[in-house]
Design a protein around this motif. Structure first.
Motif, mmCIF file in Angstrom:
data_model
loop_
_atom_site.group_PDB
_atom_site.id
_atom_site.type_symbol
_atom_site.label_atom_id
_atom_site.label_comp_id
_atom_site.label_asym_id
_atom_site.label_seq_id
_atom_site.Cartn_x
_atom_site.Cartn_y
_atom_site.Cartn_z
ATOM 1 N N PHE A 242 6.865 -11.050 0.039
ATOM 2 C CA PHE A 242 5.448 -10.515 0.060
ATOM 3 C C PHE A 242 5.251 -9.353 0.362
ATOM 4 O O PHE A 242 4.363 -8.305 -0.367
ATOM 5 N N HIS A 243 6.196 -8.570 1.068
ATOM 6 C CA HIS A 243 6.460 -7.076 1.158
ATOM 7 C C HIS A 243 6.458 -6.350 -0.233
ATOM 8 O O HIS A 243 5.809 -5.274 -0.603
ATOM 9 N N GLU A 244 7.069 -6.960 -1.072
ATOM 10 C CA GLU A 244 7.369 -6.432 -2.379
ATOM 11 C C GLU A 244 5.986 -6.412 -3.197
ATOM 12 O O GLU A 244 5.793 -5.249 -3.731
ATOM 13 N N THR A 245 5.553 -7.447 -2.976
ATOM 14 C CA THR A 245 4.060 -7.369 -3.789
ATOM 15 C C THR A 245 3.013 -6.552 -3.122
ATOM 16 O O THR A 245 2.460 -5.909 -3.675
ATOM 17 N N TYR A 246 3.114 -6.516 -1.800
ATOM 18 C CA TYR A 246 2.116 -5.755 -1.318
ATOM 19 C C TYR A 246 2.434 -4.168 -1.421
ATOM 20 O O TYR A 246 1.516 -3.233 -1.776
ATOM 21 N N ASN A 247 3.785 -3.750 -1.657
ATOM 22 C CA ASN A 247 3.937 -2.473 -1.701
ATOM 23 C C ASN A 247 3.695 -2.010 -3.211
ATOM 24 O O ASN A 247 3.111 -0.549 -3.423
ATOM 25 N N LEU A 248 3.802 -2.810 -4.241
ATOM 26 C CA LEU A 248 3.172 -2.589 -5.793
ATOM 27 C C LEU A 248 1.866 -2.890 -6.016
ATOM 28 O O LEU A 248 1.471 -1.998 -6.866
ATOM 29 N N LEU A 249 1.015 -3.715 -5.163
ATOM 30 C CA LEU A 249 -0.084 -3.987 -5.687
ATOM 31 C C LEU A 249 -1.284 -3.642 -4.933
ATOM 32 O O LEU A 249 -2.587 -3.451 -5.248
ATOM 33 N N TYR A 250 -1.105 -3.628 -3.511
ATOM 34 C CA TYR A 250 -2.106 -3.214 -2.542
ATOM 35 C C TYR A 250 -2.581 -1.639 -2.683
ATOM 36 O O TYR A 250 -1.830 -0.656 -2.603
ATOM 37 N N ASP A 251 -3.705 -1.465 -2.717
ATOM 38 C CA ASP A 251 -4.373 -0.149 -2.847
ATOM 39 C C ASP A 251 -4.806 0.278 -1.236
ATOM 40 O O ASP A 251 -5.875 -0.321 -0.862
ATOM 41 N N LYS A 252 -3.973 0.976 -0.977
ATOM 42 C CA LYS A 252 -4.302 1.398 0.725
ATOM 43 C C LYS A 252 -5.552 2.048 0.843
ATOM 44 O O LYS A 252 -5.779 2.479 2.145
ATOM 45 N N GLU A 253 -6.173 2.704 -0.104
ATOM 46 C CA GLU A 253 -7.352 3.287 -0.133
ATOM 47 C C GLU A 253 -8.778 2.367 -0.216
ATOM 48 O O GLU A 253 -9.599 2.478 0.582
ATOM 49 N N GLU A 254 -8.656 1.206 -0.905
ATOM 50 C CA GLU A 254 -9.379 0.499 -1.430
ATOM 51 C C GLU A 254 -9.350 -0.726 -0.386
ATOM 52 O O GLU A 254 -10.329 -1.666 -0.096
ATOM 53 N N HIS A 255 -8.221 -1.015 0.148
ATOM 54 C CA HIS A 255 -7.840 -2.199 0.901
ATOM 55 C C HIS A 255 -8.081 -3.669 0.123
ATOM 56 O O HIS A 255 -8.602 -4.756 0.525
ATOM 57 N N LEU A 256 -7.703 -3.389 -1.315
ATOM 58 C CA LEU A 256 -7.759 -4.617 -2.030
ATOM 59 C C LEU A 256 -6.305 -4.588 -3.056
ATOM 60 O O LEU A 256 -5.913 -3.366 -2.974
ATOM 61 N N PHE B 132 2.022 -7.584 10.939
ATOM 62 C CA PHE B 132 1.612 -6.762 9.547
ATOM 63 C C PHE B 132 0.848 -7.739 8.964
ATOM 64 O O PHE B 132 -0.301 -7.229 8.169
ATOM 65 N N TYR B 133 0.932 -9.004 8.743
ATOM 66 C CA TYR B 133 -0.205 -9.933 8.071
ATOM 67 C C TYR B 133 -1.583 -9.650 8.862
ATOM 68 O O TYR B 133 -2.378 -9.699 8.002
ATOM 69 N N GLU B 134 -1.614 -9.687 10.036
ATOM 70 C CA GLU B 134 -2.915 -9.553 10.376
ATOM 71 C C GLU B 134 -3.597 -8.164 10.069
ATOM 72 O O GLU B 134 -4.905 -8.280 9.931
ATOM 73 N N GLN B 135 -2.910 -7.171 10.117
ATOM 74 C CA GLN B 135 -3.318 -5.948 9.511
ATOM 75 C C GLN B 135 -3.966 -5.843 8.305
ATOM 76 O O GLN B 135 -5.042 -5.530 7.911
ATOM 77 N N VAL B 136 -3.071 -6.588 7.585
ATOM 78 C CA VAL B 136 -3.750 -6.653 5.995
ATOM 79 C C VAL B 136 -4.824 -7.470 5.909
ATOM 80 O O VAL B 136 -5.810 -7.143 5.414
ATOM 81 N N TYR B 137 -4.833 -8.511 6.397
ATOM 82 C CA TYR B 137 -5.816 -9.478 6.608
ATOM 83 C C TYR B 137 -7.079 -8.721 7.171
ATOM 84 O O TYR B 137 -8.331 -8.876 6.867
ATOM 85 N N LYS B 138 -6.910 -8.039 8.182
ATOM 86 C CA LYS B 138 -8.362 -7.485 8.692
ATOM 87 C C LYS B 138 -8.876 -6.169 7.992
ATOM 88 O O LYS B 138 -10.050 -6.054 7.765
ATOM 89 N N GLU B 139 -7.793 -5.489 7.394
ATOM 90 C CA GLU B 139 -8.306 -4.398 6.296
ATOM 91 C C GLU B 139 -8.975 -5.170 5.212
ATOM 92 O O GLU B 139 -10.335 -4.508 4.819
ATOM 93 N N MET B 140 -8.621 -6.240 4.859
ATOM 94 C CA MET B 140 -9.418 -6.844 3.766
ATOM 95 C C MET B 140 -10.625 -7.376 3.975
ATOM 96 O O MET B 140 -11.539 -7.332 3.139
ATOM 97 N N ALA B 141 -10.704 -7.983 4.903
ATOM 98 C CA ALA B 141 -11.785 -8.736 5.790
ATOM 99 C C ALA B 141 -13.039 -7.619 5.715
ATOM 100 O O ALA B 141 -14.171 -7.909 5.314
ATOM 101 N N GLU B 142 -12.673 -6.279 6.329
ATOM 102 C CA GLU B 142 -13.810 -5.385 6.447
ATOM 103 C C GLU B 142 -14.142 -4.960 5.097
ATOM 104 O O GLU B 142 -15.437 -4.847 5.088
ATOM 105 N N LYS B 143 -13.461 -4.722 4.359
ATOM 106 C CA LYS B 143 -13.635 -4.401 2.795
ATOM 107 C C LYS B 143 -14.546 -5.212 1.933
ATOM 108 O O LYS B 143 -15.492 -5.082 1.736
ATOM 109 N N VAL B 144 -14.040 -6.337 2.270
ATOM 110 C CA VAL B 144 -14.547 -7.830 1.394
ATOM 111 C C VAL B 144 -16.211 -8.080 2.202
ATOM 112 O O VAL B 144 -17.174 -8.154 1.287
#
Length: 380
Positions: free
Chosen positions: A192-206, A259-271
């Protein structure tokens, strides 16, 4: 003569007033009726009815191999619907599916898509306590853990596309929580961390759909008509839905939970900020104007994930309840008279425009069932 004319004018005036009052009452009545119809979709009885109708239609219109990732998403919804409704027809369907598959994953050892269906096998094992329902998955994963991933092309990591985060992590975490062996969830953390590091846009949270959207010199110049980056709605819906399923399993004190909660919350706000007036999300998240019409599968996964967050205390009800209520109304507008979930984008690797009320897919039904299973728990 004057008196007669005066009386006639008075009668006309009274008639106009009467008509105005009648019209006002009619409009108020229509407004109340419309509101009642909209509110009806939140009644537990109606939610269960809609879920069962959608599931039964889908059972009568099968598509794809039963072990396929598409059915992995569908049966995740069926399992949630069974837990919500207690309808034994759903339980029988899950058992029939598992027996037809001999309780095995798909044929590709390294491919996350081929273990999505195993989420439902574990759910069935938890009900039936029949070890044969999960033994093939255990054997498959034990082999997976010791088999190096063959790097090729853009496939530089095992889970190189964002959909994989729905397909595999919930199944691996469920397996660990069921067997008591943490090695499966620890491997899931790593990948999961590998995928996050390569595909997650930390500006857009998507999440980008896959490595083809982020590797420089490959497809890094892909943008929508408005110049924005391409973020596929269903792709991010897969991730958010997967995070909700994963977090629902993880112990509160698990080392990676924050970690998972942080990603989830960031995405939730953006979505939530990208929801459209009809309560739904467009196929391409950052260019909704180019994609008219709400898309069922992405919208369904967001509705599920956001409702789950409210129900489990990760999201503020004050901030997100209105978003989920609006989304559920929108989702109900996509259900057709025969029970199928329309306006579902077909299989693909990017946003598409070629879908309509007649467009359906099994994962669209699965997303609707998952959404209903959480919306029914909401308290106003």
């Amino acid at each position: 003569m004057y008196n007669r004319l005066q009386k006639l004018n008075l009668n006309k005036s009274n008639m106009k007033k009467t008509l105005s009052l009648v019209l006002a009452f009619v409009l108020v009545g229509m407004s109340v009726f419309s509101k009642n119809q909209a509110d009806k979709c939140f009644k537990p009885k109606e939610i269960k009815k809609a879920m069962i109708k959608a599931a039964m239609w889908q059972f009568a219109n099968p598509k794809h191999e039963l072990w396929d990732w598409t059915n992995g998403a569908f049966y995740a919804g069926v399992s949630a619907a069974y837990q919500t409704t207690g309808d034994t027809k759903l339980l029988d369907a899950m058992n029939k599916m598992g027996e037809a598959n001999h309780w095995k994953p798909g044929p590709r050892l390294q491919h996350a898509d081929d273990i999505a269906i195993c989420q439902t096998y574990i759910d069935m094992f938890r009900i039936k306590k029949d070890r044969s329902m999960i033994q093939p998955f255990i054997e498959n994963m034990d082999k997976f853990l010791v088999t190096p991933f063959p790097v090729k092309g853009i496939e530089k990591i095992t889970w190189w596309w964002c959909d994989a985060l729905f397909m595999a992590p919930p199944a691996l975490v469920k397996l660990s929580m069921t067997t008591g062996d943490k090695k499966y969830m620890e491997k899931s953390d790593e990948l999961f961390h590998e995928t996050y590091n390569l595909l997650y846009d930390k500006e857009e949270h998507l999440f980008a759909r896959d490595l083809g959207y982020v590797i420089k010199g490959d497809a890094s110049d892909r943008h929508e008509a408005n110049g924005k980056k391409i973020f596929w709605s269903r792709g991010n819906g897969w991730v958010m839905g997967g995070l909700a399923l994963l977090l629902n399993e993880l112990p509160k004190d698990y080392k990676e939970r924050s970690f998972y909660e942080q990603v989830y919350k960031e995405m939730a706000e953006k979505v939530a900020s990208l929801q459209q007036e009809d309560g739904l999300w467009r196929a391409s998240l950052l260019d909704p104007a180019s994609y008219p019409g709400g898309e069922a599968s992405g919208s369904g996964f967001y509705t599920f994930a956001l409702a789950w967050g409210i129900n489990n205390g990760l999201l503020s009800k004050d901030k997100y309840l209105q978003v989920v209520q609006k989304a559920w109304k929108g989702m109900n507008s996509l259900i057709q008279s025969d029970g199928h979930v329309g306006w579902c984008q077909p299989i693909g690797a990017d946003p598409k425009k070629n879908f309509s009320a007649d467009s359906w897919e099994v994962y669209g039904t699965g997303a609707f069932l998952l959404a209903g299973s959480e919306v029914i728990k909401l308290k106003k």
